[in-house]
Enzyme design. Structure first.
Site, PDB file in Angstrom:
ATOM      1  N   SER A 172       0.099   9.056   1.637  1.00 42.48           N
ATOM      2  CA  SER A 172       0.723  10.363   1.435  1.00 42.48           C
ATOM      3  C   SER A 172       2.039  10.515   2.181  1.00 42.48           C
ATOM      4  CB  SER A 172      -0.242  11.468   1.864  1.00 42.48           C
ATOM      5  OG  SER A 172      -0.633  11.273   3.204  1.00 42.48           O
ATOM      6  N   VAL A 173       2.173   9.905   3.350  1.00 38.50           N
ATOM      7  CA  VAL A 173       3.405  10.099   4.122  1.00 38.50           C
ATOM      8  C   VAL A 173       4.190   8.807   4.318  1.00 38.50           C
ATOM      9  CG1 VAL A 173       2.465  12.081   5.363  1.00 38.50           C
ATOM     10  CG2 VAL A 173       2.239   9.815   6.350  1.00 38.50           C
ATOM     11  N   ALA A 174       3.630   7.664   3.967  1.00 41.66           N
ATOM     12  CA  ALA A 174       4.327   6.408   4.215  1.00 41.66           C
ATOM     13  C   ALA A 174       3.966   5.367   3.163  1.00 41.66           C
ATOM     14  CB  ALA A 174       3.999   5.884   5.612  1.00 41.66           C
ATOM     15  N   GLN A 175       4.747   4.305   3.152  1.00 43.32           N
ATOM     16  CA  GLN A 175       4.534   3.190   2.231  1.00 43.32           C
ATOM     17  C   GLN A 175       4.703   1.884   3.006  1.00 43.32           C
ATOM     18  OE1 GLN A 175       5.809   3.803  -1.851  1.00 43.32           O
ATOM     19  NE2 GLN A 175       6.939   1.864  -1.779  1.00 43.32           N
ATOM     20  N   VAL A 176       3.981   0.849   2.594  1.00 41.45           N
ATOM     21  CA  VAL A 176       3.963  -0.413   3.341  1.00 41.45           C
ATOM     22  C   VAL A 176       4.338  -1.574   2.422  1.00 41.45           C
ATOM     23  CG1 VAL A 176       2.526  -2.007   4.673  1.00 41.45           C
ATOM     24  CG2 VAL A 176       2.226   0.465   4.958  1.00 41.45           C
ATOM     25  N   ALA A 214       0.859  -1.193   0.000  1.00 40.63           N
ATOM     26  CA  ALA A 214       0.000   0.000   0.000  1.00 40.63           C
ATOM     27  C   ALA A 214       0.889   1.235   0.000  1.00 40.63           C
ATOM     28  CB  ALA A 214      -0.918   0.010   1.214  1.00 40.63           C
ATOM     29  N   SER A 215       0.358   2.344  -0.528  1.00 42.87           N
ATOM     30  CA  SER A 215       1.111   3.600  -0.574  1.00 42.87           C
ATOM     31  C   SER A 215       0.180   4.747  -0.198  1.00 42.87           C
ATOM     32  CB  SER A 215       1.685   3.825  -1.975  1.00 42.87           C
ATOM     33  OG  SER A 215       2.399   5.027  -2.028  1.00 42.87           O
ATOM     34  N   ASP A 222      -8.684   8.033  14.414  1.00 43.84           N
ATOM     35  CA  ASP A 222      -8.651   8.009  12.946  1.00 43.84           C
ATOM     36  C   ASP A 222      -9.322   6.731  12.438  1.00 43.84           C
ATOM     37  OD1 ASP A 222      -8.069   9.080  10.475  1.00 43.84           O
ATOM     38  OD2 ASP A 222      -6.050   8.246  10.373  1.00 43.84           O
ATOM     39  N   LYS A 226       6.494  -0.598   7.474  1.00 43.56           N
ATOM     40  CA  LYS A 226       6.028   0.735   7.094  1.00 43.56           C
ATOM     41  C   LYS A 226       7.195   1.705   7.195  1.00 43.56           C
ATOM     42  CE  LYS A 226       2.419   4.112   8.363  1.00 43.56           C
ATOM     43  NZ  LYS A 226       1.269   4.346   9.270  1.00 43.56           N
TER      44      LYS A 226
END
Length: 551
Positions: A129-133, A126-127, A282, A147
């Site tokens: 706005s501030v991180a990628q997994v 997954a991608s 959230d 992450k």
């Protein structure tokens, strides 16, 4: 140079989508009206103001998209039509290079990813706005997700938040509601929130706390944090396998008890807010899954714990009592609680606030309870209080946003959800337990050592307090003496002034007496002596009068 180009990009986007139409022209200074005048040549088209704002934020990239997402959770600040559009914002950010991801992980963990993990999937899972997994497997066989923070994102955030702050200051200065809505503080909250999200150790700590709170609960499952592999820019969590909560077809295919699933979502919210005082703030559908096990007793799974909230004991108490009073239609108590809690000024007229709350709530409560949106009732209540100068309460806004998410999700899962039937007994039980002897005993055990530690200081503090009171009394006496002396000095000065004037007047009288003998004198200046005798007698009379008054 980069910042200047970014500024021009933002201004061009502002003009392209005619965001100037969102600002009230009458409140703008003349130089801004002149600056915006050429924009009238650009057609606004048929797009609504909400659509224009959403498209502008999408085109400006991840930081503005995330800011739009934040604004979509602030119905206390934004009108409903804009909220509806901003709620549709999603992170449309392509993944960054997998080689760069591996480099970030290796720099943080100090070893090659192939050595750290038994298996590491180089294709992103997954991608955002501030991180990628990415997915991986530990050497002990456990499936995990890795992450990592996007490279260079901090610099972009610094630039964009500075520009957002500039825009917020203009809005605060020239908008009619600017000072009350405090847009500069909203941007500052956003800056704090997004920089908190960049610290993955903070998110890991939040996840660990939530996991401990629900460690023996069938309601919610939180993935385990792999602390040995977690750093500030890298987070490794247990990989969960659940059904996305929005995948209703798959949930129904496994015969999930949808009514219980919806009710448990509400129960999770109230448990976090009132019992744990630590809530996942959230909980939008993208962060929530449902366990595949025990569909007749469904369990939620939550991820992405970067944003959490809590309330102080006073806010917990007043919020619970407000909710109960509201649904009992005790509008007088609702108004009194708003004043007692400090949410509105003490000078607020209770009768006026009570009437305003009744006007808003009565039409709502004519509906069946299952058709009443608890979150929107709370929202309407805060909007009403805004008319009475209620300032934005950040902790309540975060809670309200979470409640709206949970309630919206619950009604999506089970449209006949009666949130009040679930919440009412919970709130009554919590208020009853708050003053139960067991609860008081728990408070005594918790704070008792601190009280005992400070107890020997009490006599000394009391003595110091009495001494300070005595000193204050002495100071008041000295101040009174000083004032009396000052008055006496002023009285003597006034007497001297009167005596001086009396002497001058008497001298003038003497001049008048000897005037007949001085008739033959002439002044070199050419001034006439015709009126001197009359003026001299007048001054003489005034002098005698002043002497009489003094006596």
């Amino acid at each position: 140079m980069t910042s200047v180009l970014r500024l021009f990009t933002i201004l061009a986007t502002f003009a392209r989508y005619r965001l100037d139409l969102l600002l009230p022209r009458t409140n703008l200074p003349w130089w801004l009206r002149v600056l915006f005048a050429p924009l009238a040549l650009i057609p606004a088209g048929k797009l609504t103001r909400g659509e224009r704002l959403r498209l502008a934020m999408e085109s400006l990239g991840p930081i503005f998209i995330k800011f739009g997402q934040l604004l979509s959770t602030r119905p206390d600040l934004m009108p409903p039509d804009i909220i509806a559009e901003l709620s549709a914002l999603q992170d449309r950010v392509p993944p960054f290079a997998k080689e760069k991801f591996c480099q970030l992980v290796e720099e943080s963990l100090g070893d090659n990813v192939d050595n750290v993990f038994k298996h590491f999937d180089r294709e992103p899972l997954a991608s955002a706005s501030v991180a990628q997994v990415h997915a991986a497997v530990l050497h002990d066989g456990r499936d995990v997700v890795v992450k990592a923070i996007r490279p260079g994102i901090e610099k972009i955030i610094q630039q964009d938040t500075r520009l957002l702050e500039l825009i917020a200051r203009l809005v605060e200065k020239y908008s009619a509601d600017g000072k009350r809505l405090r847009p500069v503080e909203v941007v500052e909250d956003y800056r704090t929130t997004i920089f908190d999200e960049l610290d993955l150790q903070r998110e890991a700590a939040n996840a660990s706390q939530l996991r401990r709170n629900f460690s023996h609960s069938p309601l919610l499952y939180i993935p385990e944090v792999m602390w040995d592999y977690t750093r500030r820019k890298v987070l490794v969590l247990e990989r969960i396998s659940g059904i996305p909560v929005t995948n209703l077809d798959e949930l129904e295919a496994q015969d999930t008890d949808m009514k219980k699933l919806a009710e448990r979502g509400v129960e999770i919210f109230f448990t976090q807010v009132f019992e744990h005082n630590f809530f996942h703030a959230d909980m939008h559908p993208g962060n929530i899954f449902v366990s595949r096990e025990h569909p007749d007793q469904p369990q939620y799974i939550a991820v992405d714990m970067a944003i959490v909230g809590s309330l102080n004991r006073a806010d917990q108490y007043y919020l619970a009592r407000n909710m109960l009073a509201m649904f009992r239609r005790d509008y007088r108590q609702v108004a009194e609680l708003h004043v007692q809690s400090g949410w509105v000024p003490e000078s607020t007229r209770i009768e006026e606030l009570e009437a305003a709350v009744r006007t808003v709530c009565e039409p709502i409560f004519e509906k069946p309870l299952k058709d009443i949106s608890f979150g929107h009732v709370l929202l309407n209540l805060f909007r009403t209080a805004r008319r009475f100068n209620m300032e934005v309460q950040p902790q309540l806004v975060l809670l309200q946003k979470t409640l709206l998410n949970i309630e919206g999700l619950g009604r999506q899962l089970y449209p006949d959800l009666n949130l009040w039937a679930t919440a009412h007994p919970f709130l009554e039980r919590w208020l009853k337990n708050r003053f139960h002897p067991k609860s008081l005993w728990q408070d005594l055990k918790r704070y008792g050592p601190e009280w005992m530690e400070k107890f020997p200081e009490v006599p000394h503090l009391v003595f110091n307090g009495l001494q300070q009171v005595q000193q204050l009394d002495d100071l008041r006496g000295e101040l009174a003496d000083y004032r009396a002396q000052a008055q006496r000095r002023e009285h003597r000065a006034a007497n001297r002034r009167r005596l001086t004037l009396a002497a001058v007047a008497s001298l003038a009288g003497a001049v008048a007496l000897i005037w007949p003998e001085a008739q033959h004198l002439h002044l070199a200046s050419g001034i006439s002596f015709d009126d001197i005798p009359a003026a001299a007698w007048a001054l003489s009379g005034i002098g005698l009068l002043l002497l009489a008054i003094r006596r």
